[in-house]
Design a protein around this motif. Structure first.
Motif, PDB file in Angstrom:
ATOM      1  N   LEU A  20      38.777  87.306  43.803  1.00  0.00           N
ATOM      2  CA  LEU A  20      37.720  86.197  45.362  1.00  0.00           C
ATOM      3  C   LEU A  20      38.654  86.815  46.789  1.00  0.00           C
ATOM      4  O   LEU A  20      39.871  87.525  46.488  1.00  0.00           O
ATOM      5  CB  LEU A  20      38.408  85.103  45.218  1.00  0.00           C
ATOM      6  N   SER A  21      38.238  87.283  47.101  1.00  0.00           N
ATOM      7  CA  SER A  21      38.391  87.505  48.434  1.00  0.00           C
ATOM      8  C   SER A  21      38.846  86.513  49.618  1.00  0.00           C
ATOM      9  O   SER A  21      38.295  85.475  48.955  1.00  0.00           O
ATOM     10  CB  SER A  21      37.406  88.580  49.320  1.00  0.00           C
ATOM     11  N   GLN A  22      39.978  86.718  50.116  1.00  0.00           N
ATOM     12  CA  GLN A  22      40.286  85.689  51.160  1.00  0.00           C
ATOM     13  C   GLN A  22      39.130  84.531  52.025  1.00  0.00           C
ATOM     14  O   GLN A  22      39.131  83.925  51.495  1.00  0.00           O
ATOM     15  CB  GLN A  22      41.447  85.919  52.037  1.00  0.00           C
ATOM     16  N   SER A  23      37.801  85.481  52.273  1.00  0.00           N
ATOM     17  CA  SER A  23      36.956  84.449  52.758  1.00  0.00           C
ATOM     18  C   SER A  23      36.107  84.022  51.826  1.00  0.00           C
ATOM     19  O   SER A  23      35.186  82.666  52.142  1.00  0.00           O
ATOM     20  CB  SER A  23      35.791  86.364  53.889  1.00  0.00           C
ATOM     21  N   ASP A  24      35.631  84.829  50.782  1.00  0.00           N
ATOM     22  CA  ASP A  24      34.967  83.642  49.711  1.00  0.00           C
ATOM     23  C   ASP A  24      35.881  82.549  49.332  1.00  0.00           C
ATOM     24  O   ASP A  24      35.663  81.513  49.120  1.00  0.00           O
ATOM     25  CB  ASP A  24      34.777  84.395  48.535  1.00  0.00           C
ATOM     26  N   ALA A  25      37.180  82.864  49.482  1.00  0.00           N
ATOM     27  CA  ALA A  25      38.356  81.393  48.212  1.00  0.00           C
ATOM     28  C   ALA A  25      38.058  80.398  49.855  1.00  0.00           C
ATOM     29  O   ALA A  25      38.172  79.029  49.864  1.00  0.00           O
ATOM     30  CB  ALA A  25      39.485  82.357  48.520  1.00  0.00           C
ATOM     31  N   GLU A  26      38.039  80.892  50.866  1.00  0.00           N
ATOM     32  CA  GLU A  26      38.467  79.585  52.016  1.00  0.00           C
ATOM     33  C   GLU A  26      37.326  79.398  52.142  1.00  0.00           C
ATOM     34  O   GLU A  26      36.839  77.562  52.378  1.00  0.00           O
ATOM     35  CB  GLU A  26      38.100  80.558  53.440  1.00  0.00           C
ATOM     36  N   ARG A  27      35.967  79.694  51.875  1.00  0.00           N
ATOM     37  CA  ARG A  27      34.165  78.847  52.438  1.00  0.00           C
ATOM     38  C   ARG A  27      34.294  77.949  50.231  1.00  0.00           C
ATOM     39  O   ARG A  27      33.980  77.119  50.686  1.00  0.00           O
ATOM     40  CB  ARG A  27      33.210  80.078  51.842  1.00  0.00           C
ATOM     41  N   ILE A  28      34.502  79.060  49.700  1.00  0.00           N
ATOM     42  CA  ILE A  28      34.412  77.517  48.184  1.00  0.00           C
ATOM     43  C   ILE A  28      35.508  76.505  48.472  1.00  0.00           C
ATOM     44  O   ILE A  28      34.847  75.626  47.880  1.00  0.00           O
ATOM     45  CB  ILE A  28      35.258  78.891  46.931  1.00  0.00           C
ATOM     46  N   ALA A  29      36.845  77.018  48.778  1.00  0.00           N
ATOM     47  CA  ALA A  29      37.808  75.575  48.753  1.00  0.00           C
ATOM     48  C   ALA A  29      37.235  75.077  49.823  1.00  0.00           C
ATOM     49  O   ALA A  29      37.152  73.532  49.552  1.00  0.00           O
ATOM     50  CB  ALA A  29      38.816  76.142  49.272  1.00  0.00           C
ATOM     51  N   GLY A  30      36.657  75.212  50.846  1.00  0.00           N
ATOM     52  CA  GLY A  30      36.073  74.813  51.724  1.00  0.00           C
ATOM     53  C   GLY A  30      34.877  72.770  51.110  1.00  0.00           C
ATOM     54  O   GLY A  30      35.058  71.968  51.686  1.00  0.00           O
ATOM     55  N   VAL A  31      34.135  73.715  50.370  1.00  0.00           N
ATOM     56  CA  VAL A  31      32.765  72.750  50.144  1.00  0.00           C
ATOM     57  C   VAL A  31      34.079  72.082  48.633  1.00  0.00           C
ATOM     58  O   VAL A  31      33.076  70.843  48.808  1.00  0.00           O
ATOM     59  CB  VAL A  31      31.835  73.953  49.901  1.00  0.00           C
ATOM     60  N   LEU A  32      34.024  72.404  47.642  1.00  0.00           N
ATOM     61  CA  LEU A  32      34.386  71.975  46.631  1.00  0.00           C
ATOM     62  C   LEU A  32      35.940  70.928  47.499  1.00  0.00           C
ATOM     63  O   LEU A  32      35.947  69.720  47.365  1.00  0.00           O
ATOM     64  CB  LEU A  32      35.783  72.926  46.419  1.00  0.00           C
ATOM     65  N   LYS A  33      36.256  70.998  48.300  1.00  0.00           N
ATOM     66  CA  LYS A  33      37.207  70.076  49.343  1.00  0.00           C
ATOM     67  C   LYS A  33      36.583  68.740  49.328  1.00  0.00           C
ATOM     68  O   LYS A  33      37.560  68.201  49.467  1.00  0.00           O
ATOM     69  CB  LYS A  33      38.536  70.548  50.072  1.00  0.00           C
ATOM     70  N   ALA A  34      35.359  69.146  50.124  1.00  0.00           N
ATOM     71  CA  ALA A  34      34.647  67.594  50.870  1.00  0.00           C
ATOM     72  C   ALA A  34      33.770  67.493  50.022  1.00  0.00           C
ATOM     73  O   ALA A  34      34.042  65.988  49.510  1.00  0.00           O
ATOM     74  CB  ALA A  34      33.488  68.142  51.296  1.00  0.00           C
ATOM     75  N   LEU A  35      33.552  67.886  48.143  1.00  0.00           N
ATOM     76  CA  LEU A  35      32.972  67.491  46.849  1.00  0.00           C
ATOM     77  C   LEU A  35      34.208  66.734  46.676  1.00  0.00           C
ATOM     78  O   LEU A  35      33.746  65.834  45.659  1.00  0.00           O
ATOM     79  CB  LEU A  35      32.713  68.952  46.442  1.00  0.00           C
TER      80      LEU A  35
END
Length: 119
Positions: A20-35
């Motif tokens: 994963l790139s840093q930007s992909d990891a951050e986007r994914i983590a943001g959505v998963l954190k909300a869920l």
């Protein structure tokens, strides 16, 4: 709070075997954190199960047993993550799921071999 957006193109999945790139990891983590909250997961299921696949805060407080400000707080977090969208109608705000975000989340968590069989 910063709005997390999941772009139309699916980021590399953490289960794909690719890094994963840093930007992909951050986007994914943001959505998963909300869920990653039981109340928010229940909100998603209540919205999806409603007849029009949308609901206002007043319709969501009783099933969850939470106050209106608490439900609004959870919906704001989901909206900032791009999981739900808000539609203001007079004094009421209606929420519906963002299908593209839900598809991307599902694809991110589905191993590639199973992903191709499912479609």
């Amino acid at each position: 709070m910063v709005r997390v957006t999941v772009e139309a193109e699916t980021p590399v999945s953490p289960v794909s075997g690719e890094t994963l790139s840093q930007s992909d990891a951050e986007r994914i983590a943001g959505v998963l954190k909300a869920l990653a909250d039981p109340n928010r997961l229940q909100l998603i299921s209540l919205i999806q199960a409603s007849p029009e696949q949308e609901a206002c805060v007043a319709e969501l407080t009783e099933p969850l047993g939470l106050s209106q400000p608490t439900v609004s707080h959870h919906l704001r977090i989901l909206a900032e993550a791009g999981v739900v969208q808000r539609d203001k109608r007079g004094v009421w705000a209606y929420f519906r799921l963002v299908p593209e975000t839900m598809r991307i989340v599902a694809d991110l968590l589905t191993p590639p071999k199973r992903r191709t069989r499912r479609r």
